[in-house]
Design an enzyme around this catalytic site. Structure first.
Site, PDB file in Angstrom:
ATOM      1  N   PHE A  15      56.807  19.626  30.935  1.00  0.00           N
ATOM      2  CA  PHE A  15      57.690  18.628  31.534  1.00  0.00           C
ATOM      3  C   PHE A  15      56.875  17.387  31.867  1.00  0.00           C
ATOM      4  O   PHE A  15      55.762  17.492  32.372  1.00  0.00           O
ATOM      5  CB  PHE A  15      58.340  19.161  32.823  1.00  0.00           C
ATOM      6  N   GLU A  38      50.537  27.606  36.259  1.00  0.00           N
ATOM      7  CA  GLU A  38      51.463  26.473  36.219  1.00  0.00           C
ATOM      8  C   GLU A  38      50.836  25.383  37.073  1.00  0.00           C
ATOM      9  O   GLU A  38      50.634  25.563  38.277  1.00  0.00           O
ATOM     10  CB  GLU A  38      52.827  26.871  36.766  1.00  0.00           C
ATOM     11  N   ALA A  76      53.219   5.719  53.019  1.00  0.00           N
ATOM     12  CA  ALA A  76      52.459   6.335  51.929  1.00  0.00           C
ATOM     13  C   ALA A  76      53.082   5.929  50.603  1.00  0.00           C
ATOM     14  O   ALA A  76      54.216   5.460  50.559  1.00  0.00           O
ATOM     15  CB  ALA A  76      52.469   7.851  52.072  1.00  0.00           C
ATOM     16  N   GLU A  92      51.366  -0.625  49.789  1.00  0.00           N
ATOM     17  CA  GLU A  92      52.356   0.291  50.371  1.00  0.00           C
ATOM     18  C   GLU A  92      52.633  -0.042  51.839  1.00  0.00           C
ATOM     19  O   GLU A  92      53.775   0.033  52.285  1.00  0.00           O
ATOM     20  CB  GLU A  92      51.906   1.746  50.226  1.00  0.00           C
ATOM     21  N   PRO A 114      46.278  22.605  46.421  1.00  0.00           N
ATOM     22  CA  PRO A 114      45.392  22.887  45.295  1.00  0.00           C
ATOM     23  C   PRO A 114      45.673  24.190  44.555  1.00  0.00           C
ATOM     24  O   PRO A 114      45.106  24.417  43.491  1.00  0.00           O
ATOM     25  CB  PRO A 114      44.000  22.905  45.936  1.00  0.00           C
ATOM     26  N   GLY A 115      46.558  25.013  45.073  1.00  0.00           N
ATOM     27  CA  GLY A 115      46.914  26.235  44.360  1.00  0.00           C
ATOM     28  C   GLY A 115      47.719  25.973  43.101  1.00  0.00           C
ATOM     29  O   GLY A 115      47.717  26.785  42.178  1.00  0.00           O
ATOM     30  N   GLU A 140      63.447  -0.221  44.520  1.00  0.00           N
ATOM     31  CA  GLU A 140      64.911  -0.275  44.580  1.00  0.00           C
ATOM     32  C   GLU A 140      65.553   1.061  44.967  1.00  0.00           C
ATOM     33  O   GLU A 140      66.687   1.094  45.419  1.00  0.00           O
ATOM     34  CB  GLU A 140      65.495  -0.783  43.262  1.00  0.00           C
TER      35      GLU A 140
END
Length: 184
Positions: A15, A38, A76, A92, A114-115, A140
């Site tokens: 993806f 994954e 952030a 930001e 981090p896993g 937007e």
């Protein structure tokens, strides 16, 4: 000492979105067996602990779809390709709050999960804040309420789960520690 390294045998992007991509990896484990991982790839982000001259913390309240609710956070945002974290932090801060800062200091960089993800957040402390008259606009699809709160209010927000994310909790705890050490 045990070898802990997992060797990637094969990686397939399954993806690719606007912000993240998901990769399925076949790995060889330290014991020679194989497994799957994954992995979410993320470009990285910045977070800004912006402190006003009267020691208030600039926060933004926004709806977080993954949680189906609003939470209060420090400003952030995601790094653009090849963008320097300090430049992103200034951008930001201005976009989300309308403030610019005199000083910006990197406090720490940390991995969020981090896993399964490589997202790194660079947490900055911004001081010498000035409200800009013609501040840069939000994206937007971004809507926020800006508020300035005291450290005590931030601690209360954590208890009430109004502040409910790691980067903001970390920033508040950093301020608590500084206060406890007498570093105001």
């Amino acid at each position: 000492m045990t070898n802990l390294i997992e060797k990637t045998i094969h990686s397939e992007e399954i993806f690719s979105g606007k912000i993240i991509s998901l990769h399925l990896q076949d790995v060889e484990l330290p014991n020679g067996k194989q497994s799957k991982r994954e992995i979410i790839k993320h470009p990285g982000a910045v977070a800004i602990l912006a402190i006003t001259d009267d020691k208030k913390i600039v926060m933004v309240e926004q709806f977080r779809k993954a949680l189906e609710r609003t939470i209060v956070e420090i400003p952030a945002g995601k790094l653009e390709k090849d963008e320097e974290p300090a430049l992103c932090a200034r951008r930001e801060l201005e976009e989300e709050t309308g403030y610019e800062c005199e000083s910006l200091e990197l406090l720490v960089s940390f991995y969020t999960s981090p896993g399964f993800a490589d997202e790194i957040v660079h947490l900055f402390v911004a001081k010498g804040l000035t409200k800009k008259e013609n501040a840069a606009a939000l994206d937007e699809d971004e809507f926020v309420n800006v508020e300035e709160i005291t450290l005590d209010e931030a601690i209360k927000y954590i208890k009430e789960q109004k502040i409910y994310d790691a980067k903001t909790s970390y920033a508040v705890q950093y301020l608590q520690l500084q206060e406890a050490l007498g570093n105001k």
